[in-house]
Design a protein around this motif. Structure first.
Motif, PDB file in Angstrom:
ATOM      1  N   LEU A 247      34.542 -84.418  55.412  1.00  0.00           N
ATOM      2  CA  LEU A 247      35.143 -84.258  56.741  1.00  0.00           C
ATOM      3  C   LEU A 247      35.674 -82.855  56.994  1.00  0.00           C
ATOM      4  O   LEU A 247      36.077 -82.543  58.122  1.00  0.00           O
ATOM      5  N   GLY A 302      35.906 -97.855  60.828  1.00  0.00           N
ATOM      6  CA  GLY A 302      35.832 -96.396  60.779  1.00  0.00           C
ATOM      7  C   GLY A 302      34.632 -95.906  59.997  1.00  0.00           C
ATOM      8  O   GLY A 302      34.042 -94.862  60.334  1.00  0.00           O
ATOM      9  N   TRP A 305      31.625 -96.362  62.468  1.00  0.00           N
ATOM     10  CA  TRP A 305      31.684 -95.336  63.523  1.00  0.00           C
ATOM     11  C   TRP A 305      32.421 -94.120  62.973  1.00  0.00           C
ATOM     12  O   TRP A 305      33.647 -94.017  63.052  1.00  0.00           O
ATOM     13  N   ASN A 306      31.647 -93.200  62.408  1.00  0.00           N
ATOM     14  CA  ASN A 306      32.206 -92.082  61.655  1.00  0.00           C
ATOM     15  C   ASN A 306      33.123 -91.178  62.470  1.00  0.00           C
ATOM     16  O   ASN A 306      33.996 -90.501  61.920  1.00  0.00           O
ATOM     17  N   ASP A 307      32.925 -91.142  63.781  1.00  0.00           N
ATOM     18  CA  ASP A 307      33.756 -90.273  64.619  1.00  0.00           C
ATOM     19  C   ASP A 307      35.227 -90.671  64.558  1.00  0.00           C
ATOM     20  O   ASP A 307      36.116 -89.848  64.814  1.00  0.00           O
ATOM     21  N   TYR A 308      35.496 -91.925  64.232  1.00  0.00           N
ATOM     22  CA  TYR A 308      36.874 -92.428  64.186  1.00  0.00           C
ATOM     23  C   TYR A 308      37.353 -92.672  62.753  1.00  0.00           C
ATOM     24  O   TYR A 308      38.401 -93.279  62.544  1.00  0.00           O
ATOM     25  N   PHE A 309      36.569 -92.201  61.782  1.00  0.00           N
ATOM     26  CA  PHE A 309      36.872 -92.555  60.393  1.00  0.00           C
ATOM     27  C   PHE A 309      38.248 -92.101  59.952  1.00  0.00           C
ATOM     28  O   PHE A 309      38.999 -92.877  59.345  1.00  0.00           O
ATOM     29  N   TYR A 311      41.006 -91.585  61.520  1.00  0.00           N
ATOM     30  CA  TYR A 311      42.101 -92.379  62.085  1.00  0.00           C
ATOM     31  C   TYR A 311      42.092 -93.794  61.508  1.00  0.00           C
ATOM     32  O   TYR A 311      43.144 -94.340  61.154  1.00  0.00           O
ATOM     33  N   CYS A 312      40.895 -94.382  61.421  1.00  0.00           N
ATOM     34  CA  CYS A 312      40.790 -95.757  60.936  1.00  0.00           C
ATOM     35  C   CYS A 312      41.154 -95.857  59.458  1.00  0.00           C
ATOM     36  O   CYS A 312      41.831 -96.806  59.042  1.00  0.00           O
TER      37      CYS A 312
END
Length: 409
Positions: A247, A302, A305-309, A311-312
């Motif tokens: 990331l 997360g 859907w990697n874009d929110y990883f 946060y999740c």
């Protein structure tokens, strides 16, 4: 077998677990400080970053391989002698690793350092359970967990500092000094009158272990422990690769990301201490595991859907660690007390099963991560916690019913 008289929790009796938790802190930070430095270490040794999680898995394997000996040995010659010798061995191994020049010798010393984990779990924890009354023992374990959690909180930040400004070698020097300091505290404050079995040929150890491993309740309750603890262990092992390498977070951002996750575990342990006297023993587990399941679902979302990883995973792991905090100490007590065999042997059996589980799952996820990346992490976290709702949950309900029938609160 001679019985050890238990004591109540007070300032005087608290000095022994405080000395023990200083060693526990040293052993834990021996992992948590090193993991964020593993990317730099693998680079220095000229190997792939995929070796980074192996530092933790070999550490855990070392703990598993010697527990079978330390627990029964402490039954026979006393917990204190074995614990003090184990602390000195850990100190020596921390200093010897400074001389390594390749990944093979580094991992070999990590394996030997892992013996310190068994010294704590197979000897130190058994001594705590024998020394204190049931609820006081659980409170002491939760208190020790909170203090030792300073290791994964401070470790990543200190590790990042070492990477940026000094060398990973200084981390092991500091760990050795802390462990040596705990040796003096244990020598002065640890009770000497622990349970000691009559001297018998060591072949009886095998008979004791057979009796323990034939106990269905012991196996179910002990194997339920890694189901709870493994997601957080995977987070500690893989988060440097996930957050920094995949990331793109900085070393300091990676360190700061640990605070909410491990803070959840601290809050869970504090909550356990506050409410344990108000509820039937074990009820908090029935609250904690659904919270952990919810957290694992959020982590899995997360990972899909990697874009929110980012946060999740932080939210999900915080929920998982909170649930672990209000559950683990009680399940450990139930596992340890599920057999009538000497507690050093039972604690050793618990340690062996847990450490082997940690080793194999971390190595499996390390391989899966190379192919499936974040999805492998999310799926394994969810599967581990979901498995708890099978046989372990049924066994816990059986234990709670039996305690209620006996009039035990």
């Amino acid at each position: 077998m001679q019985k050890t008289q238990t004591t109540t929790l007070s300032r005087a009796t608290l000095m022994f677990p405080l000395a023990l938790v200083l060693f526990e802190f040293s052993v834990y930070i021996g992992n948590d400080l090193v993991q964020p430095a593993m990317l730099a270490i693998t680079k220095e040794f000229g190997v792939s970053s995929s070796w980074a999680p192996s530092s933790m898995s070999f550490y855990l394997l070392g703990g598993a391989c010697v527990a079978w000996l330390l627990g029964p040995l402490s039954d026979r010659i006393g917990r204190k002698k074995v614990l003090l010798a184990g602390v000195l061995f850990f100190v020596i191994c921390c200093l010897l690793i400074l001389l390594t020049h390749n990944i093979e010798s580094f991992l070999a010393l990590r394996f030997l350092q892992g013996f310190g984990l068994s010294v704590i779990s197979a000897v130190g924890y058994a001594a705590v359970q024998e020394t204190f009354e049931e609820r006081d023992a659980i409170k002491v374990m939760a208190l020790m967990a909170n203090i030792s959690l300073l290791a994964p909180l401070l470790g990543p930040v200190l590790g990042a500092f070492l990477i940026d400004h000094l060398s990973w070698h200084w981390g092991f020097i500091g760990i050795a000094l802390l462990a040596f300091l705990s040796w003096f505290g244990l020598k002065a404050k640890m009770p000497s009158s622990q349970v000691s079995k009559p001297k018998q040929p060591f072949r009886y150890v095998l008979d004791d272990f057979k009796q323990v491993f034939k106990n269905k309740r012991f196996l179910i309750m002990t194997l339920s422990l890694p189901m709870l603890a493994m997601p957080l262990m995977l987070w500690i092992a893989l988060s440097p690769v996930m957050l920094v390498e995949e990331l793109g977070l900085s070393s300091m951002q990676y360190g700061l990301a640990q605070f909410p996750v491990l803070g959840g575990l601290i809050l869970g342990n504090i909550a356990l201490i506050k409410i344990i006297d108000k509820l039937a023993l074990g009820k908090t587990v029935l609250f904690g595991l659904p919270i952990m399941l919810l957290g694992s679902i959020i982590v899995l979302i997360g990972a899909i859907w990697n874009d929110y990883f980012i946060y999740c995973v932080i939210l999900g792991m915080t929920l998982i660690s909170f649930g672990e905090g209000i559950s683990f100490s009680i399940l450990y007590r139930f596992a340890l007390m599920s057999s009538d065999v000497s507690k050093g042997t039972v604690a050793a059996a618990v340690s062996v099963l847990m450490m082997l589980s940690f080793f194999f799952v971390i190595e499996l996820v390390r391989v899966l991560y190379e192919h499936y990346h974040l999805l492998a992490y999310g799926l394994v976290c969810f599967a581990l916690i979901a498995l708890w709702f099978s046989y372990p949950r049924k066994m816990l309900n059986t234990i709670l019913l039996e305690r209620k029938q006996r009039g035990e609160f």
